[in-house]
Scaffold this active site. Structure first.
Site, PDB file in Angstrom:
ATOM      1  N   GLU A 127       3.451  -0.407   4.742  1.00  0.00           N
ATOM      2  CA  GLU A 127       3.305  -1.328   5.870  1.00  0.00           C
ATOM      3  C   GLU A 127       2.440  -2.538   5.549  1.00  0.00           C
ATOM      4  O   GLU A 127       2.357  -3.465   6.356  1.00  0.00           O
ATOM      5  CB  GLU A 127       2.711  -0.591   7.082  1.00  0.00           C
ATOM      6  CG  GLU A 127       1.203  -0.399   7.055  1.00  0.00           C
ATOM      7  CD  GLU A 127       0.756   0.785   6.219  1.00  0.00           C
ATOM      8  OE1 GLU A 127      -0.448   1.085   6.206  1.00  0.00           O
ATOM      9  OE2 GLU A 127       1.615   1.410   5.584  1.00  0.00           O
ATOM     10  N   ASN A 173       0.846  -1.192   0.000  1.00  0.00           N
ATOM     11  CA  ASN A 173       0.000   0.000   0.000  1.00  0.00           C
ATOM     12  C   ASN A 173       0.887   1.249   0.000  1.00  0.00           C
ATOM     13  O   ASN A 173       2.115   1.150   0.070  1.00  0.00           O
ATOM     14  CB  ASN A 173      -0.932  -0.034   1.217  1.00  0.00           C
ATOM     15  CG  ASN A 173      -0.181   0.217   2.506  1.00  0.00           C
ATOM     16  OD1 ASN A 173       0.903  -0.324   2.724  1.00  0.00           O
ATOM     17  ND2 ASN A 173      -0.732   1.042   3.362  1.00  0.00           N
ATOM     18  N   CYS A 212       1.973   3.519   2.082  1.00  0.00           N
ATOM     19  CA  CYS A 212       3.006   3.785   3.109  1.00  0.00           C
ATOM     20  C   CYS A 212       3.902   2.600   3.413  1.00  0.00           C
ATOM     21  O   CYS A 212       4.768   2.657   4.302  1.00  0.00           O
ATOM     22  CB  CYS A 212       2.322   4.254   4.385  1.00  0.00           C
ATOM     23  SG  CYS A 212       1.521   5.836   4.169  1.00  0.00           S
TER      24      CYS A 212
END
Length: 746
Positions: free
Chosen positions: A284, A280, A282
């Protein structure tokens, strides 16, 4: 914001910041944009909707009882789900997941299908990740047309443009992640693709590293580039040269980040379904193509208790919260309305959830443990291993009650003694920017961004804000005073301040106090006990070297992180300050913002230059040897020309005080042609604005002998939130405003 009458039993401990964020971004609004929902009503709406899933598994379930448990879970700020759940649960949109990954196939139909799907997801409030590694490289032949391919980067620009036009739920633009494998033939172009800061501004980019590449780096040898269609070698590059270019770009701009694809796929719990190729926005949440995930975070500050004069973790209460939070997130999967049918099938097939934490730094403050200490690493491992163990236990318990996830037979759990799992993954350390503001705690696992900062409110009043844990200690120990707190806000740190006891200074550290190796050690400690991945930023000072970035990347690989993001202070055009701005005097930027008051005394110069409209007098005032404001007057000319000249001067002054570089101003006004050009010493002057450009260019872009020099750039820009004007922090891979909740994750 309008005042809403709170119902009986209202949440009276919501902070001003929390209420501001809720009203701006989460609470329902009517057609006129007026808030028509209280925080209590929002949490009740969410709890009620998520509790409805209980009926699917037990027709006799006490829905109201579960609703009340979920309501208490959230309103006590022990746990909060990801933002789309708070925004959309119980409302017409109904999309509750935050993270999506979409495939990009090597065909025009496949590419534009992905663009369409991404637009649909952004509209519903989700962020999207893509791997562009399947696309054929630039200039390769396209068999069906006889033409040549334009390559992955060119198509990324199409995705970026589509994102620009779509706002999430009418409030903000979506965020994207682009991944390209390090063995793709276009990798060098990808690494450099964000050099032009006006392009791809809705994308984070990450290079997909492989074990084979990292081995070649260590040997300083060449490695194979692979044709995406045939998977056969199509060229070679020197691995160390590619690695150094990647490091250089990350040092200069903050992009790209890196993800370790082989490490990610070693922990792919459903390898029978496919290979993970992207994350995704960011980083994580590694996901399979057409997969989404529902996330939530537990606020650790709610589990610190006093026991025999010491601050310790209440593991009994934490266990209870973990089990209830896992149930909440599993219910969310059933209650979400997915934007694409294939995504719904994949999500319900694997039932991945991502439970993480927030408030870690505040928890360490309360326990008097320095973030950059071995003790902090130990407690990180202790807490995260407990969360991992109990979330797995909670998932097993749900599996007995509701059944295993449908793709269980294609998962790694099939051959393990742990016979049943309801969810293919249970843990993720995600960004909690706005969630942590609502909960009144520090973000995720990041260190505190500031102990004290100054907020400007209406009529330019200054409001001093102090970390509540630090303030309590300061008052208890008797060293609290506003002058000291303002000094901390100016410098951005308590370190080196002799008014504060040394043991307190040691504990109360902020992001830029912490060495890079301690940042990456902390990330690795959490990663060892996390199913998915960890969102964290390794903050570097402005004077950090490229060797520091290399060290971080090497350590991230050695310590088996799944990816890493670095951020060197001042490396992004809109970089964010974590302090009040007053402390920026040393960098010469104190007054480089519109709205900043003018110093009483400024020095400068006046130059006379001949124009076709008469002699022009240009006066430039300077601050720290940089232009701060400009006045222009034209002699013996009509009132209209005088007015236009004055207007040009005022607008240039506004631009200078807003931080616009003088070289950019020169570029805009140089060469503008008027009615009467005139020759004078130094060449042809076309107009009044052209004359002003010549004065500025002579002063700031030339040496004494007329040779052009590289224009200066501010080493550190004061960076303000575009929505509320307050300082922003760079953490968890995002820019986050701790005042109003604005975030930009690309």
């Amino acid at each position: 914001m309008p005042i809403i009458k709170e119902p009986k039993g209202s949440i009276n401990f919501i902070t001003k910041n929390s209420r501001t964020v809720l009203e701006r971004r989460y609470l329902k609004k009517d057609k006129s944009g007026k808030v028509c929902e209280s925080p209590e009503q929002m949490f009740r709406r969410v709890a009620s909707h998520i509790a409805l899933a209980e009926k699917k598994y037990d027709k006799k379930a006490d829905i109201k009882k579960m609703e009340d448990r979920f309501y208490s879970l959230m309103t006590e700020f022990r746990f909060l789900p990801n933002s789309p759940t708070l925004m959309n649960a119980g409302r017409s949109l109904g999309q509750l997941a935050a993270c999506f990954v979409l495939p990009v196939e090597d065909s025009i139909n496949g590419i534009f299908e992905a663009v369409k799907n991404a637009a649909t997801i952004h509209k519903s409030g989700g962020g999207t990740g893509f791997s562009f590694s399947r696309l054929r490289p630039k200039n390769s032949r396209v068999g069906s047309t006889g033409g040549v391919a334009s390559g992955p980067v060119s198509f990324m620009k199409i995705f970026n443009t589509a994102t620009e036009q779509i706002k999430q739920g009418g409030t903000r633009r979506g965020a994207n992640m682009a991944v390209l494998r390090v063995d793709h033939p276009d990798i060098m172009g990808f690494i450099k693709c964000k050099n032009n800061k006006r392009e791809l501004n809705n994308f984070n980019i990450s290079v997909g590293m492989t074990d084979r590449f990292m081995e070649a780096v260590s040997k300083e040898s060449e490695y194979d580039l692979l044709d995406p269609r045939t998977k056969k070698p199509s060229g070679k590059l020197n691995a160390l040269a590619v690695y150094e270019e990647l490091i250089s770009q990350a040092w200069a701009t903050g992009d790209p980040g890196i993800i370790f694809l082989d490490e990610i796929n070693r922990y792919n719990t459903t390898p029978g379904i496919g290979e993970i190729e992207s994350t995704n926005p960011c980083g994580e949440q590694p996901l399979l193509p057409m997969e989404a995930c529902n996330l939530g975070s537990i606020n650790l500050t709610k589990f610190v208790i006093s026991e025999k004069g010491r601050q310790v973790i209440d593991y009994k209460k934490l266990k209870e919260t973990i089990h209830l939070s896992v149930r909440f997130l599993d219910n969310t999967i059933d209650m979400s309305r997915y934007p694409i049918k294939e995504i719904e099938q994949m999500v319900k097939g694997n039932r991945k959830i991502g439970l993480g934490i927030m408030g870690f730094a505040d928890m360490l403050f309360r326990m008097s443990i320095p973030y950059d200490s071995d003790e902090a690493i130990d407690i990180a491992e202790l807490i995260m291993s407990f969360l991992q163990k109990e979330s797995h236990a909670a998932s097993c318990s749900l599996a007995e009650e509701r059944g295993v996830f449908p793709n269980f037979e294609q998962s790694v759990f099939k051959t393990k003694k742990q016979a049943h799992m309801r969810n293919a993954t249970t843990t993720t350390i995600a960004p909690t920017g706005t969630l942590s503001i609502i909960a009144g705690c520090s973000s995720g696992i990041e260190p505190a961004f500031a102990l004290s900062f100054v907020r400007t409110v209406m009529d330019n009043d200054k409001l001093l804000e102090v970390n509540p844990v630090f303030e309590k200690v300061a008052r208890t120990m008797g060293f609290y005073n506003e002058i000291l707190m303002e000094e901390i806000a100016e410098k951005g740190t308590a370190r080196g301040n002799s008014q504060i006891p040394i043991d307190i200074r040691k504990v109360y550290v902020t992001a830029h106090d912490i060495k890079p190796e301690d940042h990456i050690r902390m990330q690795a400690a959490f990663q060892r006990h996390t199913d998915n991945a960890v969102s964290k930023t390794v903050n570097l000072p402005h004077d950090a070297k490229k060797e520091d970035v290399k060290f971080i990347y090497d350590e991230a690989f050695r310590l088996k992180c799944k990816g890493v993001t670095i951020y060197r202070d001042g490396s992004k055009e809109n970089q964010v300050l974590s302090i009040s701005g007053k402390g920026d005097k040393e960098n010469g930027n104190e007054f480089l913002h519109a709205g900043k008051e003018r110093p009483k005394i400024l020095e400068g110069f006046t130059e006379k230059i001949k124009t076709g409209m008469g002699y022009l007098y240009v006066t430039v005032s300077e601050f720290n040897n940089k232009p701060f404001e400009l006045f222009a007057t034209i002699g013996k000319s009509g009132k209209s020309t005088q007015a236009k000249t004055e207007a040009i001067g005022r607008l240039i002054s506004l631009a200078l005080r807003s931080g616009v570089e003088v070289v950019e101003i020169i570029d805009q006004i140089k060469g503008i042609r008027g009615e009467h050009a005139v020759f004078q010493e130094g060449g042809l002057v076309y107009s009044i604005p052209d004359a002003i450009s010549k004065v500025l260019e002579k002063r700031y872009l030339s040496t004494g002998n007329g040779e052009k020099v590289k224009p200066f750039k501010n080493q550190l820009k004061s960076n303000l939130c575009p929505e509320c004007g307050q300082a922003i922090a760079f953490e968890e891979g995002c820019m986050t405003c701790h005042s109003c909740g604005y975030t930009k994750c690309s």
